[in-house]
Structure formats: structure tokens, C-alpha cells
Design a protein around this motif. Structure first.
Motif, PDB file in Angstrom:
ATOM      1  N   ALA A 146     -60.193  57.902  -9.219  1.00  0.00           N
ATOM      2  CA  ALA A 146     -60.825  58.408 -10.442  1.00  0.00           C
ATOM      3  C   ALA A 146     -61.509  59.749 -10.196  1.00  0.00           C
ATOM      4  O   ALA A 146     -61.539  60.606 -11.093  1.00  0.00           O
ATOM      5  CB  ALA A 146     -61.837  57.386 -10.958  1.00  0.00           C
ATOM      6  N   ALA A 147     -62.061  59.943  -8.993  1.00  0.00           N
ATOM      7  CA  ALA A 147     -62.711  61.218  -8.681  1.00  0.00           C
ATOM      8  C   ALA A 147     -61.689  62.349  -8.569  1.00  0.00           C
ATOM      9  O   ALA A 147     -61.962  63.494  -8.959  1.00  0.00           O
ATOM     10  CB  ALA A 147     -63.499  61.091  -7.380  1.00  0.00           C
ATOM     11  N   ILE A 148     -60.505  62.055  -8.056  1.00  0.00           N
ATOM     12  CA  ILE A 148     -59.464  63.075  -7.913  1.00  0.00           C
ATOM     13  C   ILE A 148     -58.862  63.429  -9.266  1.00  0.00           C
ATOM     14  O   ILE A 148     -58.562  64.599  -9.545  1.00  0.00           O
ATOM     15  CB  ILE A 148     -58.361  62.574  -6.949  1.00  0.00           C
ATOM     16  CG1 ILE A 148     -58.931  62.435  -5.538  1.00  0.00           C
ATOM     17  CG2 ILE A 148     -57.169  63.528  -6.948  1.00  0.00           C
ATOM     18  CD1 ILE A 148     -57.968  61.788  -4.556  1.00  0.00           C
ATOM     19  N   ALA A 149     -58.670  62.430 -10.122  1.00  0.00           N
ATOM     20  CA  ALA A 149     -58.044  62.656 -11.436  1.00  0.00           C
ATOM     21  C   ALA A 149     -58.925  62.053 -12.528  1.00  0.00           C
ATOM     22  O   ALA A 149     -58.580  61.023 -13.119  1.00  0.00           O
ATOM     23  CB  ALA A 149     -56.645  62.040 -11.457  1.00  0.00           C
ATOM     24  N   PRO A 150     -60.060  62.681 -12.817  1.00  0.00           N
ATOM     25  CA  PRO A 150     -61.005  62.093 -13.783  1.00  0.00           C
ATOM     26  C   PRO A 150     -60.463  61.998 -15.204  1.00  0.00           C
ATOM     27  O   PRO A 150     -60.941  61.163 -15.983  1.00  0.00           O
ATOM     28  CB  PRO A 150     -62.207  63.035 -13.701  1.00  0.00           C
ATOM     29  CG  PRO A 150     -61.651  64.329 -13.178  1.00  0.00           C
ATOM     30  CD  PRO A 150     -60.544  63.955 -12.253  1.00  0.00           C
ATOM     31  N   LYS A 156     -58.452  54.213 -14.048  1.00  0.00           N
ATOM     32  CA  LYS A 156     -59.294  53.282 -14.799  1.00  0.00           C
ATOM     33  C   LYS A 156     -58.490  52.069 -15.274  1.00  0.00           C
ATOM     34  O   LYS A 156     -58.964  50.937 -15.214  1.00  0.00           O
ATOM     35  CB  LYS A 156     -59.924  53.998 -15.999  1.00  0.00           C
ATOM     36  CG  LYS A 156     -60.939  55.054 -15.633  1.00  0.00           C
ATOM     37  CD  LYS A 156     -61.521  55.706 -16.890  1.00  0.00           C
ATOM     38  CE  LYS A 156     -62.540  56.769 -16.547  1.00  0.00           C
ATOM     39  NZ  LYS A 156     -63.077  57.428 -17.770  1.00  0.00           N
ATOM     40  N   PHE A 157     -57.284  52.335 -15.761  1.00  0.00           N
ATOM     41  CA  PHE A 157     -56.477  51.231 -16.265  1.00  0.00           C
ATOM     42  C   PHE A 157     -56.179  50.215 -15.170  1.00  0.00           C
ATOM     43  O   PHE A 157     -56.339  48.996 -15.368  1.00  0.00           O
ATOM     44  CB  PHE A 157     -55.160  51.750 -16.852  1.00  0.00           C
ATOM     45  CG  PHE A 157     -54.185  50.651 -17.166  1.00  0.00           C
ATOM     46  CD1 PHE A 157     -54.377  49.826 -18.259  1.00  0.00           C
ATOM     47  CD2 PHE A 157     -53.080  50.427 -16.350  1.00  0.00           C
ATOM     48  CE1 PHE A 157     -53.490  48.791 -18.545  1.00  0.00           C
ATOM     49  CE2 PHE A 157     -52.191  49.399 -16.628  1.00  0.00           C
ATOM     50  CZ  PHE A 157     -52.404  48.583 -17.731  1.00  0.00           C
ATOM     51  N   PHE A 158     -55.741  50.686 -14.005  1.00  0.00           N
ATOM     52  CA  PHE A 158     -55.374  49.761 -12.946  1.00  0.00           C
ATOM     53  C   PHE A 158     -56.598  49.121 -12.283  1.00  0.00           C
ATOM     54  O   PHE A 158     -56.507  48.010 -11.761  1.00  0.00           O
ATOM     55  CB  PHE A 158     -54.486  50.462 -11.915  1.00  0.00           C
ATOM     56  CG  PHE A 158     -53.098  50.724 -12.428  1.00  0.00           C
ATOM     57  CD1 PHE A 158     -52.229  49.674 -12.680  1.00  0.00           C
ATOM     58  CD2 PHE A 158     -52.677  52.007 -12.685  1.00  0.00           C
ATOM     59  CE1 PHE A 158     -50.953  49.902 -13.164  1.00  0.00           C
ATOM     60  CE2 PHE A 158     -51.401  52.252 -13.168  1.00  0.00           C
ATOM     61  CZ  PHE A 158     -50.539  51.196 -13.416  1.00  0.00           C
ATOM     62  N   ILE A 175     -63.521  48.433 -19.781  1.00  0.00           N
ATOM     63  CA  ILE A 175     -62.865  49.631 -19.229  1.00  0.00           C
ATOM     64  C   ILE A 175     -61.699  50.039 -20.117  1.00  0.00           C
ATOM     65  O   ILE A 175     -61.524  51.232 -20.434  1.00  0.00           O
ATOM     66  CB  ILE A 175     -62.395  49.350 -17.794  1.00  0.00           C
ATOM     67  CG1 ILE A 175     -63.611  49.226 -16.862  1.00  0.00           C
ATOM     68  CG2 ILE A 175     -61.458  50.451 -17.306  1.00  0.00           C
ATOM     69  CD1 ILE A 175     -63.270  48.754 -15.470  1.00  0.00           C
ATOM     70  N   TRP A 176     -60.879  49.085 -20.534  1.00  0.00           N
ATOM     71  CA  TRP A 176     -59.704  49.416 -21.342  1.00  0.00           C
ATOM     72  C   TRP A 176     -60.110  49.957 -22.718  1.00  0.00           C
ATOM     73  O   TRP A 176     -59.475  50.896 -23.222  1.00  0.00           O
ATOM     74  CB  TRP A 176     -58.823  48.189 -21.490  1.00  0.00           C
ATOM     75  CG  TRP A 176     -58.135  47.813 -20.194  1.00  0.00           C
ATOM     76  CD1 TRP A 176     -57.922  48.629 -19.123  1.00  0.00           C
ATOM     77  CD2 TRP A 176     -57.584  46.549 -19.856  1.00  0.00           C
ATOM     78  NE1 TRP A 176     -57.279  47.947 -18.128  1.00  0.00           N
ATOM     79  CE2 TRP A 176     -57.042  46.667 -18.538  1.00  0.00           C
ATOM     80  CE3 TRP A 176     -57.476  45.320 -20.501  1.00  0.00           C
ATOM     81  CZ2 TRP A 176     -56.425  45.606 -17.886  1.00  0.00           C
ATOM     82  CZ3 TRP A 176     -56.853  44.256 -19.858  1.00  0.00           C
ATOM     83  CH2 TRP A 176     -56.336  44.402 -18.561  1.00  0.00           C
ATOM     84  N   ARG A 177     -61.130  49.396 -23.307  1.00  0.00           N
ATOM     85  CA  ARG A 177     -61.583  49.911 -24.615  1.00  0.00           C
ATOM     86  C   ARG A 177     -62.133  51.325 -24.472  1.00  0.00           C
ATOM     87  O   ARG A 177     -61.950  52.163 -25.363  1.00  0.00           O
ATOM     88  CB  ARG A 177     -62.618  48.970 -25.214  1.00  0.00           C
ATOM     89  CG  ARG A 177     -62.037  47.618 -25.625  1.00  0.00           C
ATOM     90  CD  ARG A 177     -62.960  46.866 -26.548  1.00  0.00           C
ATOM     91  NE  ARG A 177     -62.406  45.546 -26.858  1.00  0.00           N
ATOM     92  CZ  ARG A 177     -61.451  45.332 -27.763  1.00  0.00           C
ATOM     93  NH1 ARG A 177     -60.957  46.353 -28.453  1.00  0.00           N
ATOM     94  NH2 ARG A 177     -61.007  44.100 -27.995  1.00  0.00           N
ATOM     95  N   ASP A 178     -62.783  51.594 -23.370  1.00  0.00           N
ATOM     96  CA  ASP A 178     -63.301  52.941 -23.122  1.00  0.00           C
ATOM     97  C   ASP A 178     -62.165  53.949 -22.991  1.00  0.00           C
ATOM     98  O   ASP A 178     -62.281  55.083 -23.457  1.00  0.00           O
ATOM     99  CB  ASP A 178     -64.159  52.925 -21.857  1.00  0.00           C
ATOM    100  CG  ASP A 178     -64.797  54.278 -21.581  1.00  0.00           C
ATOM    101  OD1 ASP A 178     -65.627  54.722 -22.400  1.00  0.00           O
ATOM    102  OD2 ASP A 178     -64.460  54.889 -20.541  1.00  0.00           O
ATOM    103  N   ILE A 179     -61.052  53.535 -22.385  1.00  0.00           N
ATOM    104  CA  ILE A 179     -59.897  54.431 -22.265  1.00  0.00           C
ATOM    105  C   ILE A 179     -59.338  54.757 -23.643  1.00  0.00           C
ATOM    106  O   ILE A 179     -58.988  55.916 -23.943  1.00  0.00           O
ATOM    107  CB  ILE A 179     -58.814  53.790 -21.378  1.00  0.00           C
ATOM    108  CG1 ILE A 179     -59.306  53.628 -19.946  1.00  0.00           C
ATOM    109  CG2 ILE A 179     -57.542  54.645 -21.397  1.00  0.00           C
ATOM    110  CD1 ILE A 179     -58.328  52.885 -19.046  1.00  0.00           C
ATOM    111  N   LEU A 180     -59.251  53.748 -24.493  1.00  0.00           N
ATOM    112  CA  LEU A 180     -58.654  53.956 -25.813  1.00  0.00           C
ATOM    113  C   LEU A 180     -59.496  54.858 -26.706  1.00  0.00           C
ATOM    114  O   LEU A 180     -58.965  55.479 -27.641  1.00  0.00           O
ATOM    115  CB  LEU A 180     -58.444  52.606 -26.504  1.00  0.00           C
ATOM    116  CG  LEU A 180     -57.340  51.720 -25.915  1.00  0.00           C
ATOM    117  CD1 LEU A 180     -57.224  50.427 -26.715  1.00  0.00           C
ATOM    118  CD2 LEU A 180     -56.002  52.455 -25.906  1.00  0.00           C
TER     119      LEU A 180
END
Length: 210
Positions: A146-150, A156-158, A175-180
Motif C-alpha cells: 500500500a505504501a508503494i502504490a497508495p 487494500k482489496f487483497f 476496507i472494501w467499502r472504503d475502496i468503493l
């Protein structure tokens, strides 16, 4: 034939020990008795008439693909550098060799230490090796990704997927809702996350998940 070999070997052993050891009469009698006991044991248990038959090693059960292997192509891609290494690791996981699966990804990270996909793969491999447990090392790998590809949803998904596999459904859902929230409406991987959220909701409604 088996008996002739046993008697010949016993005679050779007796002769060699007698000539090299210089035993007295009592010791020789004891040695002779020991060899006779050995022959009696062979007569009782030995079956020289049986043909030799090597025993093959037990077959390792072939395991199904992990959830990570099934969906990583949609989220991370399959034909880049990381994809090739992760495919090799998947083959080890299917054979139940989870330790070498993680080792393959570790080796790849020595050459590509800033590849976020490989760090995601390492986190997943460590969770698999720990039988679904999110270990500190696995969590660190996901955090590194996550730090390399924020801005990439993959880490986050995995991470959420690994948490869900370990029974931490509320954390995975958050976590998944935050991504969406920030995901574009037409992005290709959005339905994949929505489907998993729907599965969680259905499981909760049926009382399968608390």
C-alpha cells in the motif's frame, strides 16, 4: 538362498570378530549365542521368498486455487513481471507446498523490491502458509504494498480478502467499502468488490457471519 546368505554372513562375522578381537572362550560362546539368536529371529520373521517391491512416496493432495489466484488477474494483471512470479507461487500452493510458494515471491522481491504486486502476493502467501492467520509478517507485506502504490486498490482489496479468509469479516467489509467510495463507476474491478460485499450481507442475514 536367503538362508545360505544368512549363514555365510554369520560365519564371516564370527570369524572376523574372533581373529581381530582375540576373545577368550567365554566371549566366543557369548558371540556364538548372539549370532544364533539373530538367525532364529530371521527364521521367525524373515520371508526371503517375497519379491522386492519399492513403496512409492505418498501422493500429495492437489489443492484448489486460492481466492487470490482466482481474482488477482482482474485486479493486478497477469502478464507483467509480478504475474509470472505469482503464477509460479500459485503452482506451489496447489501442491500444498506453501513454504516454497512464499519463498518464490521472496526471491522475486530481492530483484524487484519496489513491486507492489509482489508484496501483495507475499502477504497472501504468508497468510496461506499460516492457515488463514494474518501474521505480523503478512500484515507488514500488505502495508508495504500500500505504501508503494497508495492509489492502487489492489493492496487494500487483497488485504481485506485475507482478513475475510481469517474470519475478520467486519474489518474486510470496512476496507472494501472504503475502496468503493473513491472507485470510478465504470472501473472493471468494481463489480468484483460489490459482489463480495453482497455475499457478506447475505451471510449476515442468514446468520452465517456475525
Amino acid at each position: 538362498m536367503g538362508w545360505l546368505l544368512i549363514l555365510a554372513l554369520a560365519a564371516l562375522v564370527f570369524l572376523a570378530l574372533w581373529r581381530l578381537g582375540r576373545f577368550d572362550k567365554g566371549a566366543l560362546q557369548f558371540l556364538g549365542a548372539a549370532l544364533l539368536i539373530a538367525c532364529a529371529g530371521y527364521a521367525w520373521q524373515g520371508r526371503p521368498g517375497l519379491e522386492g517391491k519399492p513403496v512409492p512416496p505418498p501422493a500429495r493432495e492437489k489443492l484448489p486455487d486460492t481466492a487470490f489466484a482466482e481474482v488477482r488477474g482482474d485486479m493486478l494483471g497477469e502478464f507483467d513481471t509480478a504475474g509470472r512470479w505469482l503464477t509460479i507461487a500459485d503452482s506451489y500452493h496447489r501442491r500444498g507446498n506453501t513454504l516454497d510458494g512464499a519463498g518464490v515471491i521472496n526471491a522475486a522481491l530481492r530483484e524487484h523490491p519496489n513491486n507492489a504486486d509482489l508484496w501483495v502476493g507475499l502477504g497472501n502467501a504468508l497468510v496461506i502458509h499460516a492457515d488463514g492467520l494474518m501474521t505480523p509478517a503478512a500484515e507488514l507485506a500488505f502495508q508495504r504494498a500500500a505504501a508503494i502504490a497508495p492509489d492502487h486498490p489492489g493492496p487494500k482489496f487483497f488485504y481485506g480478502l485475507a482478513l475475510a479468509q481469517g474470519g475478520k469479516f467486519d474489518e474486510a467489509e470496512a476496507i472494501w467499502r472504503d475502496i468503493l467510495v473513491t472507485a470510478p463507476p465504470g472501473v472493471s474491478w468494481r463489480p468484483m468488490i460489490e459482489e463480495r460485499l453482497m455475499m457478506l450481507e447475505q451471510a449476515k442475514a442468514m446468520g452465517m457471519v456475525r
